[in-house]
Design an enzyme around this catalytic site. Structure first.
Site, PDB file in Angstrom:
ATOM      1  N   HIS A 150     -20.465 -24.502-102.163  1.00 23.88           N
ATOM      2  CA  HIS A 150     -20.465 -23.122-101.650  1.00 23.88           C
ATOM      3  C   HIS A 150     -20.423 -22.171-102.843  1.00 23.88           C
ATOM      4  O   HIS A 150     -19.359 -21.748-103.274  1.00 23.88           O
ATOM      5  CB  HIS A 150     -19.255 -22.912-100.721  1.00 23.88           C
ATOM      6  N   CYS A 205     -20.425 -21.696 -88.033  1.00 22.67           N
ATOM      7  CA  CYS A 205     -20.444 -23.009 -88.693  1.00 22.67           C
ATOM      8  C   CYS A 205     -21.137 -24.067 -87.846  1.00 22.67           C
ATOM      9  O   CYS A 205     -21.799 -24.953 -88.363  1.00 22.67           O
ATOM     10  CB  CYS A 205     -19.025 -23.473 -88.992  1.00 22.67           C
ATOM     11  N   HIS A 206     -20.937 -23.997 -86.513  1.00 20.59           N
ATOM     12  CA  HIS A 206     -21.413 -25.104 -85.670  1.00 20.59           C
ATOM     13  C   HIS A 206     -22.759 -24.820 -85.005  1.00 20.59           C
ATOM     14  O   HIS A 206     -23.332 -25.718 -84.399  1.00 20.59           O
ATOM     15  CB  HIS A 206     -20.372 -25.420 -84.589  1.00 20.59           C
ATOM     16  N   HIS A 227     -27.609 -22.647 -97.108  1.00 21.06           N
ATOM     17  CA  HIS A 227     -26.555 -21.683 -96.809  1.00 21.06           C
ATOM     18  C   HIS A 227     -26.591 -20.519 -97.801  1.00 21.06           C
ATOM     19  O   HIS A 227     -27.364 -19.604 -97.626  1.00 21.06           O
ATOM     20  CB  HIS A 227     -25.202 -22.396 -96.794  1.00 21.06           C
ATOM     21  N   MET A 244     -12.283 -26.370 -91.623  1.00 19.23           N
ATOM     22  CA  MET A 244     -12.076 -25.933 -90.228  1.00 19.23           C
ATOM     23  C   MET A 244     -10.728 -25.201 -90.149  1.00 19.23           C
ATOM     24  O   MET A 244      -9.686 -25.773 -90.467  1.00 19.23           O
ATOM     25  CB  MET A 244     -12.077 -27.184 -89.337  1.00 19.23           C
ATOM     26  N   CYS A 284     -16.779 -19.637 -83.769  1.00 17.01           N
ATOM     27  CA  CYS A 284     -17.247 -21.011 -84.028  1.00 17.01           C
ATOM     28  C   CYS A 284     -18.727 -21.109 -84.380  1.00 17.01           C
ATOM     29  O   CYS A 284     -19.141 -21.994 -85.133  1.00 17.01           O
ATOM     30  CB  CYS A 284     -16.991 -21.901 -82.811  1.00 17.01           C
TER      31      CYS A 284
HETATM   32 FE1  DHE Z   1     -20.072 -15.929 -95.328  1.00 18.00          FE
HETATM   33  C1  DHE Z   1     -22.178 -14.847 -97.837  1.00 18.00           C
HETATM   34  C2  DHE Z   1     -22.702 -17.382 -93.754  1.00 18.00           C
HETATM   35  C3  DHE Z   1     -17.917 -17.497 -93.213  1.00 18.00           C
HETATM   36  C4  DHE Z   1     -17.538 -14.058 -96.581  1.00 18.00           C
HETATM   37  N1  DHE Z   1     -22.071 -16.122 -95.747  1.00 18.00           N
HETATM   38  C5  DHE Z   1     -22.731 -15.607 -96.843  1.00 18.00           C
HETATM   39  C6  DHE Z   1     -24.124 -15.948 -96.728  1.00 18.00           C
HETATM   40  C7  DHE Z   1     -24.270 -16.657 -95.575  1.00 18.00           C
HETATM   41  C8  DHE Z   1     -22.981 -16.767 -94.954  1.00 18.00           C
HETATM   42  C9  DHE Z   1     -25.551 -17.229 -95.009  1.00 18.00           C
HETATM   43  C10 DHE Z   1     -25.215 -15.559 -97.721  1.00 18.00           C
HETATM   44  C11 DHE Z   1     -25.722 -14.185 -97.406  1.00 18.00           C
HETATM   45  C12 DHE Z   1     -26.784 -13.732 -98.401  1.00 18.00           C
HETATM   46  O1  DHE Z   1     -26.617 -13.904 -99.598  1.00 18.00           O
HETATM   47  O2  DHE Z   1     -27.804 -13.190 -97.959  1.00 18.00           O
HETATM   48  N2  DHE Z   1     -20.262 -17.237 -93.768  1.00 18.00           N
HETATM   49  C13 DHE Z   1     -21.430 -17.686 -93.283  1.00 18.00           C
HETATM   50  C14 DHE Z   1     -21.195 -18.563 -92.173  1.00 18.00           C
HETATM   51  O3  DHE Z   1     -22.071 -19.079 -91.423  1.00 18.00           O
HETATM   52  C15 DHE Z   1     -19.752 -18.853 -92.132  1.00 18.00           C
HETATM   53  C16 DHE Z   1     -19.524 -20.225 -92.736  1.00 18.00           C
HETATM   54  C17 DHE Z   1     -19.130 -18.902 -90.740  1.00 18.00           C
HETATM   55  C18 DHE Z   1     -19.234 -17.642 -89.920  1.00 18.00           C
HETATM   56  O4  DHE Z   1     -18.864 -17.678 -88.753  1.00 18.00           O
HETATM   57  O5  DHE Z   1     -19.687 -16.613 -90.396  1.00 18.00           O
HETATM   58  C19 DHE Z   1     -19.236 -17.769 -93.072  1.00 18.00           C
HETATM   59  N3  DHE Z   1     -18.064 -15.795 -94.959  1.00 18.00           N
HETATM   60  C20 DHE Z   1     -17.386 -16.529 -94.078  1.00 18.00           C
HETATM   61  C21 DHE Z   1     -15.984 -16.201 -94.086  1.00 18.00           C
HETATM   62  O6  DHE Z   1     -15.087 -16.723 -93.350  1.00 18.00           O
HETATM   63  C22 DHE Z   1     -15.768 -15.187 -95.133  1.00 18.00           C
HETATM   64  C23 DHE Z   1     -14.911 -15.748 -96.273  1.00 18.00           C
HETATM   65  C24 DHE Z   1     -15.099 -13.904 -94.624  1.00 18.00           C
HETATM   66  C25 DHE Z   1     -15.727 -13.390 -93.380  1.00 18.00           C
HETATM   67  O7  DHE Z   1     -16.681 -12.621 -93.499  1.00 18.00           O
HETATM   68  O8  DHE Z   1     -15.295 -13.793 -92.309  1.00 18.00           O
HETATM   69  C26 DHE Z   1     -17.205 -14.959 -95.609  1.00 18.00           C
HETATM   70  N4  DHE Z   1     -19.892 -14.692 -96.936  1.00 18.00           N
HETATM   71  C27 DHE Z   1     -18.765 -13.974 -97.219  1.00 18.00           C
HETATM   72  C28 DHE Z   1     -19.047 -13.116 -98.351  1.00 18.00           C
HETATM   73  C29 DHE Z   1     -20.370 -13.358 -98.729  1.00 18.00           C
HETATM   74  C30 DHE Z   1     -20.876 -14.353 -97.814  1.00 18.00           C
HETATM   75  C31 DHE Z   1     -18.054 -12.159 -98.998  1.00 18.00           C
HETATM   76  C32 DHE Z   1     -21.157 -12.679 -99.859  1.00 18.00           C
HETATM   77  C33 DHE Z   1     -20.840 -13.326-101.170  1.00 18.00           C
HETATM   78  C34 DHE Z   1     -21.533 -12.660-102.306  1.00 18.00           C
HETATM   79  O9  DHE Z   1     -20.894 -12.480-103.355  1.00 18.00           O
HETATM   80  O10 DHE Z   1     -22.700 -12.298-102.169  1.00 18.00           O
END
Ligand code: DHE
Length: 670
Positions: free
Chosen positions: A507, A188-189, A465, A226, A185
């Site tokens: 996003h 996101c929160h 983000h 969510m 959680c």
């Molecule tokens: Fe991510 C990028 C944060 C959930 C897969 N994610 C990012 C970035 C952030 C972020 C800040 C940018 C990083 C950078 O460029 O330096 N992500 C978060 C969260 O806070 C969130 C919403 C909730 C969490 O608990 O993490 C979250 N993210 C997810 C997922 O559920 C995803 C789909 C699969 C997983 O990892 O659980 C996921 N996030 C990704 C991916 C990127 C990403 C694959 C990089 C994308 C790219 O092409 O650079």
């Protein structure tokens, strides 16, 4: 077959005219009585889709109390409103009044059929009628357990002001709930539950929602992103109950992580002197793909040419992203436990060479890319504690920790939690550009200076983000997702250029750059909360009249998009929708045509799990996409024909999410 209730909304017809016509002709358009089966089905849908935001006779929640709503509102109007709340709030005076009463808050579209709407209405009517004026408060009920058994709910009790803070939670339960919260959680929160991508869920808000609504939310999720933790089997009914009780308690503050502690976690598995001086493999290592295997906490390295697995490396818990060193030789992975791991791609088999834990919770990492600093330094951004850590690029030896605690950019409100979100690395100067989520600053870290300080903190917008570079590498474009905006920062002048609205929870991932036939260079973002790809001008030199304005709004079939991707040689832009609340849409991808400015085609990549994230191979001829499930797959498409070329499977391929081609990642090709 069950009798259909109510009328079908014919496309293009004014519905009230149809009703009037029906009455004049004597047709019982709204006539047929609901069966017990319909009411039960309506109750099931209501619990799944409506209960979180609305009660029937228990007072307001996130939306109005629906008791007797069908006596207050016209049924046809109500159907139109819940089908397209945003459209109605832009065109219908009654809807505008309602939205104004709710301080501009517009509900998500119901995504229900006409029959389902009528079943829900029948259920609401039945529940409203069952409410005796003297109805008294009932004891809180364990909805999750009841829903597991598929039972109908008891008639809704009247509103209660009883506080839930006294709900029992043993020390052991508190610790377990804390861990679940952190794993599932906090991203996101927020660690302190003050909200960002998701809303705040401090005890005060938990009280507003109430126990029943929280349980439904945890089981069924919400359309805006969510997850349905209960329904998907991620949380058991007992976990749902535990987490509900936990949310009424004050959030604990996690500990600090000073440099000495980080240094103690550093492990150098292979010293630089023991590493090869030239690539030991005959493979085209610059066309390797690093694949995140999220749940097992591993990274798979696959040869982009032969599609063979060349390495499987243990990384951090719930590993999140990979970035390449500027030469591409090393992959840096960051896990949600804050661990950074470094993989050398030059040995015959890719090898883990170093690891360090800079944070307790992290999402971002990047390398120094400016001339003279190739493979020299690495930065890790922490979600907790509020800090970034700079490490040696060849060994990960921690060099410094910098606190990013800053008040909010607009109201100067002090913050305990200020998370480091996206980080990009400039090719034109010794800079990392760092998004500070809660405060709303884009910071510039100058790594040529001793101590790697933030040399400027540019005020932009809150809840920053994900983001990436424009095609020139001068402008950083980042989503302030809960504020529905994209922020543009000019790294040359170190100033914000502008910010503009694109839609509900943009996003972009790192976004996508291409030349539009009309608007010059553009970039784009899809949205988690709206079925829309917003294309905006990004060509301030040649097309200043369109720069940083939305120039095309392209309707997508579903909400819940996370990523777009293109390549300079591709005619297409790919977009996913893994967080949609429609299971079919979570498996779909769509392709936008750069030439026509329209969606060319959408299709299902898989018949199971979610489908997410794209990368191209080095030459730009193939696109790879992940089927994000326990029996995961990587599906490879020919980018010219959009035909499937290959499906990579294997018992090692568990929950693949992000994928990163070495050549493209090192050079920021997107
Ligand atoms: Fe991510 C990028 C944060 C959930 C897969 N994610 C990012 C970035 C952030 C972020 C800040 C940018 C990083 C950078 O460029 O330096 N992500 C978060 C969260 O806070 C969130 C919403 C909730 C969490 O608990 O993490 C979250 N993210 C997810 C997922 O559920 C995803 C789909 C699969 C997983 O990892 O659980 C996921 N996030 C990704 C991916 C990127 C990403 C694959 C990089 C994308 C790219 O092409 O650079």
């Amino acid at each position: 077959m069950r009798a259909r209730l109510g009328i079908r909304l014919a496309a293009g017809y004014p519905v009230s005219a149809l009703v009037l016509l029906g009455i004049l002709l004597g047709y019982p358009l709204l006539g047929q009585a609901a069966t017990a089966e319909d009411i039960a089905e309506g109750g099931r849908i209501y619990r799944e889709k409506c209960l979180v935001c609305h009660s029937i006779g228990k007072g307001v929640r996130l939306g109005p109390d629906l008791r007797d709503v069908l006596k207050r509102r016209d049924r046809v109007w109500l159907t139109r409103f819940v089908t397209d709340p945003k459209g109605m709030s832009e065109s219908d005076p009654e809807a505008q009044k309602l939205v104004a009463e709710w301080k501009g808050r517009v509900m998500q579209p119901s995504n229900l059929s006409e029959e389902q709407h009528n079943q829900v209405f029948a259920f609401i009517e039945e529940q409203s009628n069952a409410l005796a004026p003297a109805a008294t408060a009932a004891a809180p009920v364990l909805v999750s357990a009841r829903m597991e058994q598929g039972a109908a709910p008891a008639p809704a009790p009247a509103a209660t002001s009883q506080s839930h803070t006294a709900l029992p939670l043993s020390e052991q339960e508190f610790e377990r709930a804390k861990e679940i919260f952190f794993n599932r959680c906090a991203g996101c929160h927020g660690t302190l539950r003050t909200g960002a991508t998701g809303p705040d869920i401090e005890p005060k808000r938990a009280e507003e929602l109430g126990e029943e609504a929280i349980q439904v939310l945890l089981v069924h999720g919400l359309p805006g992103g969510m997850p349905a933790f209960g329904k998907e089997g991620i949380l058991s009914p007992e976990d749902v109950d535990l987490m509900t009780r936990y949310l009424f308690k004050t959030p604990p503050e996690p500990p600090a992580r000073p440099l000495a502690m980080i240094q103690a976690s550093w492990k150098l598995h292979v010293p630089v002197a023991a590493r090869p001086r030239a690539p030991q493999t005959k493979r085209d290592w610059q066309n390797y793909f690093g694949i995140i295997l999220r749940d097992p906490g591993k990274v798979a390295v696959i040869d982009g040419g032969t599609k063979e697995l060349v390495g499987l490396i243990d990384t951090g818990f719930a590993v999140h992203i990979l970035r390449s060193s500027s030469t591409g030789r090393y992959f840096y992975a960051v896990g949600r436990d804050g661990k950074v791991t470094m993989i050398d791609l030059w040995p015959e088999k890719p090898q883990l060479v170093a690891e360090v834990q800079g944070c307790y919770d992290a999402r971002s990492v990047d390398a120094s890319k400016y001339k003279g600093y190739e493979d020299k330094l690495v930065i890790e951004g922490c979600y907790w504690p509020p800090q970034y850590v700079v490490m040696d690029g060849l060994t990960l030896e921690p060099k410094t920790v910098v606190d990013v605690t800053t008040p909010t950019y607009d109201t100067n409100q002090p913050l305990k939690e200020n998370r480091v979100a996206s980080i990009v690395s400039s090719h034109d100067g010794p800079y990392w550009i760092v998004s500070l989520k809660e405060s709303g600053h884009v910071a510039v870290v100058d790594y040529s200076k001793p101590g790697f300080p933030m040399t400027s903190k540019i005020p932009t917008e809150r809840f920053l983000h994900d983001g990436g570079w424009d095609h020139t590498g001068r402008y950083f474009m980042v989503a302030a997702n809960t504020r529905e905006q994209m922020v543009i920062v000019d790294v040359k002048t170190q100033k914000m250029v502008t910010k503009f609205k694109t839609g509900v929870r943009p996003h972009p991932g790192r976004g996508s750059n291409w030349e539009d036939p009309e608007f010059g260079w553009v970039n784009a973002t899809p949205h988690i909360g709206e079925a829309k790809l917003s294309v905006y001008g990004a060509d301030p030199e040649k097309k200043p009249q369109h720069a940083w304005k939305v120039v095309r709004e392209v309707k997508l079939p579903a909400t819940g998009s996370l990523f777009v991707k293109t390549h300079p040689r591709s005619p297409w832009v790919w977009v996913d929708s893994p967080m949609s609340n429609d299971p079919n849409a979570t498996r779909q991808v769509c392709v936008y045509s750069k030439k026509t400015g329209q969606i060319e085609k959408c299709w299902s990549v898989s018949d199971h799990d979610r489908v997410t994230h794209f990368d191209y191979n080095r030459s730009g001829s193939e696109v790879w996409v992940s089927v994000w499930g326990k029996q995961g797959e990587l599906v490879v498409y020919d980018d010219k024909t959009l035909q499937e070329k290959q499906r990579i499977k294997g018992d090692w391929l568990v929950t693949p999410t992000g994928k990163f081609n070495v050549y493209n990642t090192a050079r920021d090709v997107y």
